[in-house]
Design an enzyme around this catalytic site. Structure first.
Site, PDB file in Angstrom:
ATOM      1  CE1 TYR B 143      -4.729   1.902   0.102  1.00  0.00           C
ATOM      2  CE2 TYR B 143      -3.983   3.808   1.343  1.00  0.00           C
ATOM      3  CZ  TYR B 143      -3.738   2.568   0.788  1.00  0.00           C
ATOM      4  OH  TYR B 143      -2.491   2.003   0.932  1.00  0.00           O
ATOM      5  CE  LYS B 169      -2.301   3.475  -2.560  1.00  0.00           C
ATOM      6  NZ  LYS B 169      -1.582   4.319  -1.594  1.00  0.00           N
TER       7      LYS B 169
END
Lengths: 305, 305, 305, 305
Positions: B143, B169
């Site tokens: 992330y 992400k």
């Protein structure tokens, strides 16, 4: 003004936009002849409009007299083949003076830059822009950048108030904000991508209806700039990817080494291809020897793409 | 783990991703039964994966024991119908513990969150992530957010070093950075859009090969979330525009009123539709009465879109 | 707990505060013996309190078990000579667990760090801190830093609600904000300067009533740190200037070369003076060879100041 | 020029500095008479220099012709009683023109503002400032602000290159940077605090050798401004605290409600005390009715302090 409002909208809203550097001679003065040749060369390519004395053209480094000379040469040289868009900004008073100079010199529009120095509330920015729009009969494209960034509601207000506001150029690269603007204001305006080295944002811009962008590298690798734009619009993502990887990503890495290189490297590129526009003015500085060599190498790569 | 690496990549790289809130009871404790019902309801919709104890699930507010309970309930309830992705982060030591707990509970992967508190150099971040990847046999999605943002070169290094890193992400929304990553690393990874209210970035994400995103509003307007995603992927820009204008832009304006509302409003939305997950934990706060009414109104609008 | 509330306030509010690095062995595990020797050496100097497992002590890189071991060794070793302040943070749940561990290990207070990862509204932060304060009987110093920065009104609310809140440590370096806090809350709290390399702010801190600060360089140039603090408090601005120019400015320039060096350089400094604490953990990285040499040179300079 | 270099240094380096707003009439034009009366009133107080057409004087909103008129009136009115410092900036070309206008109008120095719009590398900024310094024989104070912030090494270079550079005004409020500059460059320059509502930084400024600051509120509460400055310099911290708490903190809270209010509220204050200077120009906006009432209330409070 050689083009109708609709023709300017058409040209600015679709097609590759070019932003020539401004030529200075060895004493650092505006060099008309060199600039004239540059513009002749520019319009021999597949571009849809010429933005003179813009960011890449060091608008921030020009006096009003120099600006007038730049626009005059540009309008003469382009000769009605394409719309010529000049700039304005700084303050309401100065902005009106620049807009008037642009209009008198025959420009088809102005790119309206942010106010100088001060923090600005949204309604104050609308008022700043409205005053300058109202002072001129030519078309205005608002440059959403720096301390002058308008949010969606304020862009709508400005568009409602100013019939000659025809476009918005994004200089911030905030996709949430820009999408809010485009979705809110819609086709009342045309949208232009205008972050530095805008090609790296080109696909994202296009996805939300920003069909075109300012190509600074067109100044020294015009074929590459045109090829990239065509590939983008035709959905040829393999070509977009190849040029991004081989040229734009290393170019951006070089550009990010020092502040202001988004302009300085463009002038160096012009020298590399034998079309020198002289040096940038302070507070900008030219790249060092090692950086020049890296840029030469990128020009070589660009010619093979 | 119920899904192969390829199946996880397939699910995470394409299709709507759901991020359930975490249910707390009136005493503020994790509420297994309520959470179980939520997940049953989630998987009755057209989603391709379930990310549990993610940002919307208040990962940052859960102890390791609570986290273990959340993942266990999720894996049981989803029952192999879809991949279940849990989270990990904080530090190398804690990250390994969370990853092990996720793996033991049967999750198919982890979303790796940034380190706690400290500034991080690029190579240190790669080492942080590599250590946690190496400690687990399940899939990892990094992330890219906050103090843990990796640049393109570092993402490439991490992907080269860690076979079980399958995705990235984006939580930053910087299109230049993300495009550099996608163009550099290519299909070695799958990419997920993950800024708050990611739908406002969805078109831009898609344009550079980020085919999917985390939908937080799925928690309370799932039909709208699914309709939007379908319209996006089918190129139905009129529907995308209508939903953006009528729902997402006012929602974002409400969300931006206070810090943390990207999560708080989702929990309030769940209450509004009769599927309460309780309140957020401090340092988050629930919206005030007026804001709740505005959100209720948006839910009504969503049902008509 | 060996010290009364008043004694802790006295010690933390005036006098040089020391923040030992945490010792790791060659396998990267907490090294009790080495840490014990470090603390013995620390308390042989003129310091008024010892903050263990703080920012310089890599609190963010320790598990709860390691943290407990660190605090236990510290309390034993300091042996009641000085107050020992440990840390807590992350979330309400984790924060309570850390505070309990600190209290059980005999610490005299905790430095309360910000929440993990999330954006936080002001009232949510007050609630976060209040919950943790209420869970412990020992003293709390709130660390105003990162996503956990409280404004003046919120600090006042927290101070009103929590009798065991005794201090505020500034980690932001915003003099307007800090002055507003100090002027508003006044002597209800004691104030500690806590930006990285806080000595560069020491005069400004002192001018508004922040009488002391965290000295990270005390870990490897303790005499210099003590000399600087004495000169500061005695108004010996010539000495303050000389040490700032000859040591702190070059140190800051070195520190700013890479993220996280505010901690990494301190550990390297410990090695240079023959009191190695091992390496930092990822996501931090140790300095490279050239940087180590520059730091060695600064240590030599420090010995002559 | 009425004052020697040394006299300007003396006046600017110590004593309260005043920054009059610029008077506009109902049509928004520069109002000479009103401005003349303002300056007469200004110099009847205990101030050491008058900075005209500065930030509070809307330099950014004035054309060169208006600027010339402002400086001319100021020099005439002040009549050699105090040094008059005007401004310059924007670009090398414009900056020289402003400096020449200031010099011709009889100003004793200029406050050099940042370049317009562009990002600037350190050496480019030095060159920008050097060019403007070299073009004038009057004294220059560099305003370290916005895109024009110089670091310590660059300030030193500029001071070495330009004998007529006599001071540096801080407009950033970064105490680490400013302390590095002051400690490095020392008494080669005088230093002026110049963040908005600089009184909130006054103690911190003074602690590192920045003995004075620009007082914007002097425009409408001159007695309070003088009382505060005296208390500060005499070490009367009780008075400093009382005025900060009762006036400056609420004023700052009001100021921070909208961008640009650091100037707008000053003009409103002038109206409140019966010395109207008209309205600010776009992109600034005047406060709304409720805010005007709050400011009136603060004026009442100021009169009792």
């Amino acid at each position: 003004m050689n083009f109708s409002r609709d023709a300017v909208i058409q040209a600015v809203g679709d097609g590759l936009l070019s932003f020539p550097v401004t030529d200075f001679d060895e004493q650092g003065r505006f060099d008309r002849d060199s600039y004239r040749q540059r513009l002749e060369w520019f319009v021999s390519h597949e571009v849809s409009a010429v933005f003179v004395a813009g960011g890449t053209g060091e608008f921030f480094n020009l006096t009003l007299d120099e600006f007038r000379a730049v626009v005059t040469v540009a309008v003469e040289t382009v000769g009605g083949k394409l719309p010529v868009i000049a700039s304005a900004g700084l303050s309401v008073g100065a902005g009106k003076a620049y807009a008037r100079a642009a209009e008198e010199a025959g420009a088809d529009g102005i790119l309206l830059m942010p106010p100088y120095l001060t923090e600005c509330p949204q309604d104050g920015l609308v008022e700043y822009a409205r005053n300058i729009c109202d002072s001129t009969s030519i078309n205005v494209i608002y440059y959403n950048r720096g301390n002058g960034v308008l949010e969606a509601e304020a862009v709508q207000q400005l568009a409602d108030a100013c019939p000659n506001l025809v476009g918005l150029k994004d200089g911030k690269g905030d996709m949430q904000l820009l999408n809010q603007i485009v979705k809110t204001v819609g086709d009342r305006l045309v949208y232009v991508g205008g972050v530095p080295t805008a090609e790296i944002f080109a696909e994202a811009y296009l996805s939300i209806g920003v069909n075109t962008y300012s190509s600074a590298v067109f100044n020294f690798v015009p074929e590459l700039a045109v090829t990239f734009y065509r590939a983008l619009r035709q959905g040829d993502s393999a070509t977009v990817k190849r040029i991004t990887n081989d040229f734009f990503i290393p170019f951006i890495n070089l550009r990010d080494r020092r502040k202001g290189y988004a302009v300085s490297l463009i002038k160096e590129g012009a020298t590399i291809i034998g079309r020198s526009a002289g040096s940038v003015r302070a507070p900008l500085v030219m790249p060092n020897e090692d950086e020049c060599k890296q840029l030469e190498n990128l020009v070589r790569i660009a010619r093979q793409l």
